[in-house]
Design a protein around this motif. Structure first.
Motif, PDB file in Angstrom:
ATOM      1  N   UNK A 120      -0.226  -4.307  16.495  1.00  0.00           N
ATOM      2  CA  UNK A 120       0.717  -5.325  15.765  1.00  0.00           C
ATOM      3  C   UNK A 120       1.395  -4.955  14.381  1.00  0.00           C
ATOM      4  N   UNK A 121       0.607  -4.146  13.905  1.00  0.00           N
ATOM      5  CA  UNK A 121       1.271  -3.681  12.645  1.00  0.00           C
ATOM      6  C   UNK A 121       2.095  -2.402  12.570  1.00  0.00           C
ATOM      7  N   UNK A 122       2.447  -1.984  14.106  1.00  0.00           N
ATOM      8  CA  UNK A 122       3.294  -1.131  14.269  1.00  0.00           C
ATOM      9  C   UNK A 122       4.572  -1.133  13.605  1.00  0.00           C
ATOM     10  N   UNK A 123       5.299  -0.228  12.826  1.00  0.00           N
ATOM     11  CA  UNK A 123       6.634  -0.380  11.951  1.00  0.00           C
ATOM     12  C   UNK A 123       6.238  -0.836  10.725  1.00  0.00           C
ATOM     13  N   UNK A 124       5.063  -1.227  10.285  1.00  0.00           N
ATOM     14  CA  UNK A 124       4.665  -1.580   8.916  1.00  0.00           C
ATOM     15  C   UNK A 124       3.955  -0.577   8.120  1.00  0.00           C
ATOM     16  N   UNK A 125       4.269  -0.108   6.927  1.00  0.00           N
ATOM     17  CA  UNK A 125       3.940   0.830   6.009  1.00  0.00           C
ATOM     18  C   UNK A 125       2.344   0.575   5.859  1.00  0.00           C
ATOM     19  N   UNK A 126       1.402   1.552   6.113  1.00  0.00           N
ATOM     20  CA  UNK A 126       0.187   1.444   6.032  1.00  0.00           C
ATOM     21  C   UNK A 126      -0.184   1.301   4.463  1.00  0.00           C
ATOM     22  N   UNK A 127       0.278   1.611   3.545  1.00  0.00           N
ATOM     23  CA  UNK A 127       0.266   1.725   2.048  1.00  0.00           C
ATOM     24  C   UNK A 127       0.811   0.110   1.590  1.00  0.00           C
ATOM     25  N   UNK A 128       2.059  -0.153   1.838  1.00  0.00           N
ATOM     26  CA  UNK A 128       2.463  -1.082   0.959  1.00  0.00           C
ATOM     27  C   UNK A 128       2.998  -2.326   1.872  1.00  0.00           C
TER      28      UNK A 128
ATOM     29  N   UNK B  45      13.722   5.955  10.381  1.00  0.00           N
ATOM     30  CA  UNK B  45      12.322   6.905  10.088  1.00  0.00           C
ATOM     31  C   UNK B  45      11.601   6.966  11.419  1.00  0.00           C
ATOM     32  N   UNK B  46      11.316   5.786  12.074  1.00  0.00           N
ATOM     33  CA  UNK B  46      10.444   5.722  13.170  1.00  0.00           C
ATOM     34  C   UNK B  46      10.917   6.474  14.209  1.00  0.00           C
ATOM     35  N   UNK B  47      12.507   6.402  14.513  1.00  0.00           N
ATOM     36  CA  UNK B  47      12.933   7.251  15.464  1.00  0.00           C
ATOM     37  C   UNK B  47      12.824   8.958  14.849  1.00  0.00           C
ATOM     38  N   UNK B  48      12.988   9.100  13.823  1.00  0.00           N
ATOM     39  CA  UNK B  48      12.863  10.591  13.545  1.00  0.00           C
ATOM     40  C   UNK B  48      11.504  11.151  13.336  1.00  0.00           C
ATOM     41  N   UNK B  49      10.688  10.214  13.032  1.00  0.00           N
ATOM     42  CA  UNK B  49       9.144  10.609  12.854  1.00  0.00           C
ATOM     43  C   UNK B  49       8.371   9.573  13.541  1.00  0.00           C
ATOM     44  N   UNK B  50       8.218   9.332  14.868  1.00  0.00           N
ATOM     45  CA  UNK B  50       7.417   8.134  15.489  1.00  0.00           C
ATOM     46  C   UNK B  50       6.145   8.194  15.296  1.00  0.00           C
ATOM     47  N   UNK B  51       5.559   9.130  14.585  1.00  0.00           N
ATOM     48  CA  UNK B  51       4.115   9.230  14.252  1.00  0.00           C
ATOM     49  C   UNK B  51       3.950   8.642  12.877  1.00  0.00           C
ATOM     50  N   UNK B  52       5.013   8.341  12.201  1.00  0.00           N
ATOM     51  CA  UNK B  52       4.827   7.925  10.911  1.00  0.00           C
ATOM     52  C   UNK B  52       4.009   6.536  10.622  1.00  0.00           C
ATOM     53  N   UNK B  53       3.116   6.388   9.685  1.00  0.00           N
ATOM     54  CA  UNK B  53       2.640   5.306   9.089  1.00  0.00           C
ATOM     55  C   UNK B  53       2.863   4.709   7.980  1.00  0.00           C
ATOM     56  N   UNK B  54       3.900   5.417   7.138  1.00  0.00           N
ATOM     57  CA  UNK B  54       4.200   5.283   6.007  1.00  0.00           C
ATOM     58  C   UNK B  54       5.750   5.211   5.740  1.00  0.00           C
ATOM     59  N   UNK B  55       6.231   4.177   4.957  1.00  0.00           N
ATOM     60  CA  UNK B  55       7.615   4.100   4.682  1.00  0.00           C
ATOM     61  C   UNK B  55       7.982   5.332   3.614  1.00  0.00           C
ATOM     62  N   UNK B  56       9.392   5.469   3.388  1.00  0.00           N
ATOM     63  CA  UNK B  56       9.831   6.727   2.643  1.00  0.00           C
ATOM     64  C   UNK B  56       9.174   6.794   1.220  1.00  0.00           C
TER      65      UNK B  56
END
Length: 111
Positions: free
Chosen positions: A80-88, A96-107
């Protein structure tokens, strides 16, 4: 991430996965070695070796991208937290999600 954004990402991921699954067999054909008894000439053989190296790199990147997209597609429904930054906790931009679907952090947090 709202339901509309999740659906947008899922459609994007499915389309990319479909393209990659079509591209990977083509790349596998390109990396097959040319038989030495096939007389194509020395220069052509060297070109073929270079082209095979490029195709091998593309194949490797395509396989990694496919695995990352499949994992993200699984996570988008389960997490349920997919698409939300794990830090902030801020939303990760769709680009960013489309370019790096594995990302868990915002820029900002990734920097």
């Amino acid at each position: 991430m709202n339901a509309k954004q999740r659906e947008e990402f899922k459609q994007f991921a499915r389309a990319e996965i479909k393209e990659l699954k079509a591209e990977i067999p083509r790349l596998k054909e390109l990396v097959k070695p040319v038989a030495p008894d096939n007389s194509i000439g020395r220069i052509s053989r060297m070109d073929n070796i270079v082209n095979q190296s490029v195709a091998e790199a593309q194949l490797s990147k395509s396989k990694v991208r496919l695995a990352r997209l499949e994992e993200a597609l699984r996570r988008v429904d389960e997490d349920e937290d997919f698409g939300l930054c794990a830090d902030c906790g801020d939303p990760i931009p769709m680009a960013r999600l489309k370019a790096m679907p594995e990302t868990e952090l915002c820029v900002e947090c990734a920097e």
